[in-house]
Scaffold this motif. Structure first.
Motif, PDB file in Angstrom:
ATOM      1  N   PRO A  77       0.802  -1.223   0.000  1.00  0.00           N
ATOM      2  CA  PRO A  77       0.000   0.000   0.000  1.00  0.00           C
ATOM      3  C   PRO A  77       0.838   1.278   0.000  1.00  0.00           C
ATOM      4  O   PRO A  77       0.382   2.313  -0.475  1.00  0.00           O
ATOM      5  CB  PRO A  77      -0.834  -0.112   1.269  1.00  0.00           C
ATOM      6  CG  PRO A  77      -0.120  -1.084   2.124  1.00  0.00           C
ATOM      7  CD  PRO A  77       0.654  -1.989   1.225  1.00  0.00           C
ATOM      8  N   LYS A  78       2.056   1.210   0.535  1.00  0.00           N
ATOM      9  CA  LYS A  78       2.972   2.350   0.553  1.00  0.00           C
ATOM     10  C   LYS A  78       4.343   1.839   0.152  1.00  0.00           C
ATOM     11  O   LYS A  78       4.739   0.741   0.525  1.00  0.00           O
ATOM     12  CB  LYS A  78       3.072   2.952   1.952  1.00  0.00           C
ATOM     13  CG  LYS A  78       1.787   3.504   2.485  1.00  0.00           C
ATOM     14  CD  LYS A  78       1.985   4.026   3.895  1.00  0.00           C
ATOM     15  CE  LYS A  78       0.677   4.486   4.477  1.00  0.00           C
ATOM     16  NZ  LYS A  78       0.826   4.906   5.866  1.00  0.00           N
ATOM     17  N   PHE A  79       5.099   2.653  -0.575  1.00  0.00           N
ATOM     18  CA  PHE A  79       6.405   2.192  -1.045  1.00  0.00           C
ATOM     19  C   PHE A  79       7.357   1.874   0.097  1.00  0.00           C
ATOM     20  O   PHE A  79       8.264   1.072  -0.046  1.00  0.00           O
ATOM     21  CB  PHE A  79       7.043   3.190  -2.015  1.00  0.00           C
ATOM     22  CG  PHE A  79       7.501   4.470  -1.367  1.00  0.00           C
ATOM     23  CD1 PHE A  79       8.756   4.560  -0.803  1.00  0.00           C
ATOM     24  CD2 PHE A  79       6.670   5.576  -1.340  1.00  0.00           C
ATOM     25  CE1 PHE A  79       9.186   5.739  -0.213  1.00  0.00           C
ATOM     26  CE2 PHE A  79       7.091   6.754  -0.753  1.00  0.00           C
ATOM     27  CZ  PHE A  79       8.349   6.836  -0.186  1.00  0.00           C
ATOM     28  N   GLY A  80       7.141   2.463   1.255  1.00  0.00           N
ATOM     29  CA  GLY A  80       8.039   2.236   2.381  1.00  0.00           C
ATOM     30  C   GLY A  80       7.690   1.027   3.238  1.00  0.00           C
ATOM     31  O   GLY A  80       8.402   0.713   4.177  1.00  0.00           O
ATOM     32  N   ASP A  81       6.612   0.344   2.929  1.00  0.00           N
ATOM     33  CA  ASP A  81       6.178  -0.806   3.718  1.00  0.00           C
ATOM     34  C   ASP A  81       6.656  -2.081   3.038  1.00  0.00           C
ATOM     35  O   ASP A  81       6.125  -2.486   2.009  1.00  0.00           O
ATOM     36  CB  ASP A  81       4.652  -0.812   3.844  1.00  0.00           C
ATOM     37  CG  ASP A  81       4.151  -1.848   4.839  1.00  0.00           C
ATOM     38  OD1 ASP A  81       4.911  -2.772   5.198  1.00  0.00           O
ATOM     39  OD2 ASP A  81       2.985  -1.728   5.253  1.00  0.00           O
ATOM     40  N   GLY A  82       7.655  -2.722   3.611  1.00  0.00           N
ATOM     41  CA  GLY A  82       8.257  -3.898   3.001  1.00  0.00           C
ATOM     42  C   GLY A  82       7.825  -5.221   3.599  1.00  0.00           C
ATOM     43  O   GLY A  82       8.424  -6.261   3.307  1.00  0.00           O
ATOM     44  N   ALA A 103       2.750  -9.028  -6.626  1.00  0.00           N
ATOM     45  CA  ALA A 103       2.857  -7.813  -5.815  1.00  0.00           C
ATOM     46  C   ALA A 103       1.831  -6.817  -6.349  1.00  0.00           C
ATOM     47  O   ALA A 103       1.706  -6.650  -7.562  1.00  0.00           O
ATOM     48  CB  ALA A 103       4.254  -7.230  -5.901  1.00  0.00           C
ATOM     49  N   VAL A 104       1.123  -6.160  -5.445  1.00  0.00           N
ATOM     50  CA  VAL A 104       0.059  -5.247  -5.840  1.00  0.00           C
ATOM     51  C   VAL A 104       0.244  -3.914  -5.134  1.00  0.00           C
ATOM     52  O   VAL A 104       0.357  -3.867  -3.911  1.00  0.00           O
ATOM     53  CB  VAL A 104      -1.326  -5.830  -5.462  1.00  0.00           C
ATOM     54  CG1 VAL A 104      -2.442  -4.876  -5.827  1.00  0.00           C
ATOM     55  CG2 VAL A 104      -1.539  -7.179  -6.099  1.00  0.00           C
ATOM     56  N   GLY A 105       0.283  -2.813  -5.903  1.00  0.00           N
ATOM     57  CA  GLY A 105       0.280  -1.506  -5.265  1.00  0.00           C
ATOM     58  C   GLY A 105       1.384  -0.573  -5.691  1.00  0.00           C
ATOM     59  O   GLY A 105       1.804  -0.553  -6.846  1.00  0.00           O
ATOM     60  N   ASP A 106       1.880   0.183  -4.725  1.00  0.00           N
ATOM     61  CA  ASP A 106       2.856   1.248  -4.951  1.00  0.00           C
ATOM     62  C   ASP A 106       4.262   0.650  -5.036  1.00  0.00           C
ATOM     63  O   ASP A 106       5.002   0.619  -4.060  1.00  0.00           O
ATOM     64  CB  ASP A 106       2.772   2.274  -3.822  1.00  0.00           C
ATOM     65  CG  ASP A 106       3.529   3.549  -4.140  1.00  0.00           C
ATOM     66  OD1 ASP A 106       3.924   3.748  -5.302  1.00  0.00           O
ATOM     67  OD2 ASP A 106       3.720   4.356  -3.217  1.00  0.00           O
ATOM     68  N   LEU A 123       3.594  -8.257 -11.217  1.00  0.00           N
ATOM     69  CA  LEU A 123       3.473  -7.002 -10.488  1.00  0.00           C
ATOM     70  C   LEU A 123       2.267  -6.239 -11.012  1.00  0.00           C
ATOM     71  O   LEU A 123       2.178  -5.968 -12.210  1.00  0.00           O
ATOM     72  CB  LEU A 123       4.731  -6.148 -10.670  1.00  0.00           C
ATOM     73  CG  LEU A 123       6.076  -6.827 -10.421  1.00  0.00           C
ATOM     74  CD1 LEU A 123       7.209  -5.915 -10.827  1.00  0.00           C
ATOM     75  CD2 LEU A 123       6.202  -7.237  -8.970  1.00  0.00           C
ATOM     76  N   ASP A 124       1.368  -5.890 -10.121  1.00  0.00           N
ATOM     77  CA  ASP A 124       0.198  -5.075 -10.441  1.00  0.00           C
ATOM     78  C   ASP A 124       0.517  -3.682  -9.900  1.00  0.00           C
ATOM     79  O   ASP A 124       0.376  -3.423  -8.710  1.00  0.00           O
ATOM     80  CB  ASP A 124      -1.030  -5.677  -9.770  1.00  0.00           C
ATOM     81  CG  ASP A 124      -2.330  -5.167 -10.336  1.00  0.00           C
ATOM     82  OD1 ASP A 124      -2.309  -4.196 -11.111  1.00  0.00           O
ATOM     83  OD2 ASP A 124      -3.375  -5.742  -9.990  1.00  0.00           O
ATOM     84  N   ILE A 125       0.961  -2.785 -10.764  1.00  0.00           N
ATOM     85  CA  ILE A 125       1.660  -1.560 -10.377  1.00  0.00           C
ATOM     86  C   ILE A 125       0.755  -0.333 -10.430  1.00  0.00           C
ATOM     87  O   ILE A 125       0.088  -0.093 -11.430  1.00  0.00           O
ATOM     88  CB  ILE A 125       2.873  -1.331 -11.318  1.00  0.00           C
ATOM     89  CG1 ILE A 125       3.766  -2.569 -11.310  1.00  0.00           C
ATOM     90  CG2 ILE A 125       3.642  -0.086 -10.942  1.00  0.00           C
ATOM     91  CD1 ILE A 125       4.774  -2.595 -12.447  1.00  0.00           C
ATOM     92  N   SER A 126       0.798   0.482  -9.357  1.00  0.00           N
ATOM     93  CA  SER A 126       0.073   1.752  -9.361  1.00  0.00           C
ATOM     94  C   SER A 126       1.010   2.952  -9.476  1.00  0.00           C
ATOM     95  O   SER A 126       0.554   4.066  -9.707  1.00  0.00           O
ATOM     96  CB  SER A 126      -0.771   1.887  -8.083  1.00  0.00           C
ATOM     97  OG  SER A 126       0.064   1.962  -6.942  1.00  0.00           O
TER      98      SER A 126
END
Length: 166
Positions: A77-82, A103-106, A123-126
């Motif tokens: 949901p956020k690029f910083g959440d690993g 992988a889905v999201g940012d 990858l399902d990329i936003s």
């Protein structure tokens, strides 16, 4: 969101269904909560059913179902959440998940090589800059590995045994 798979953008056969939505025909992705609540009726469908996990979801709740799941989607949901990196490794290495790991999201471009290394297939990329980089033909690779993965055959650097070259 564009689906990047096999080194290119592809059509996505799966549709994401919310917890209160009527399930569409064909392949569907549902939340862990919905999957657990409707496990029997979802198993009776004549179409593939995948599950999306949020970073805080407990993958152990899916342990019995993982061998039969065709797709496991892990949210970023956020690029910083690993945390979903860890979920990917757990799914592949502890539970032997052999289906599509998405992988889905940012998703940031510089993390794609590490996602592939953790076992992601798609990858399902936003993230717009990531989409643009992939559309421009940039290839996400990493020649330096800082952590081994299960059975990857990497050998430690003699000066820095924690660093893997590959």
């Amino acid at each position: 969101m564009p689906l990047w798979k096999n080194g290119r953008f592809e059509a996505d056969i799966y549709k994401l269904a919310g917890d209160e939505d009527t399930l569409p025909d064909g392949a569907v992705i549902v939340s862990l909560k919905r999957f657990l609540a409707e496990k029997d009726s979802l198993a009776a469908r004549n179409a593939p059913v995948g599950v999306v996990l949020q970073p805080a979801d407990d993958i152990e709740l899916l342990a019995d179902a993982l061998p039969s799941l065709p797709l496991l989607a892990l949210a970023f949901p956020k690029f910083g959440d690993g945390r979903s990196f860890s979920l990917a490794r757990i799914a592949r290495e502890r539970y032997g998940f052999a289906g599509e790991l998405r992988a889905v999201g940012d998703i940031l471009f510089d993390r794609i090589a590490y996602m592939i290394r953790c076992g992601f297939d798609a990858l399902d990329i936003s993230n717009a800059p990531t989409i643009a980089a992939l559309e421009a033909g940039k290839v996400p690779i990493s020649h330096t590995r800082y952590q081994p993965t299960g059975g990857d055959g990497t050998k430690p650097d003699k000066l820095k045994p924690w660093r893997r070259l590959g």
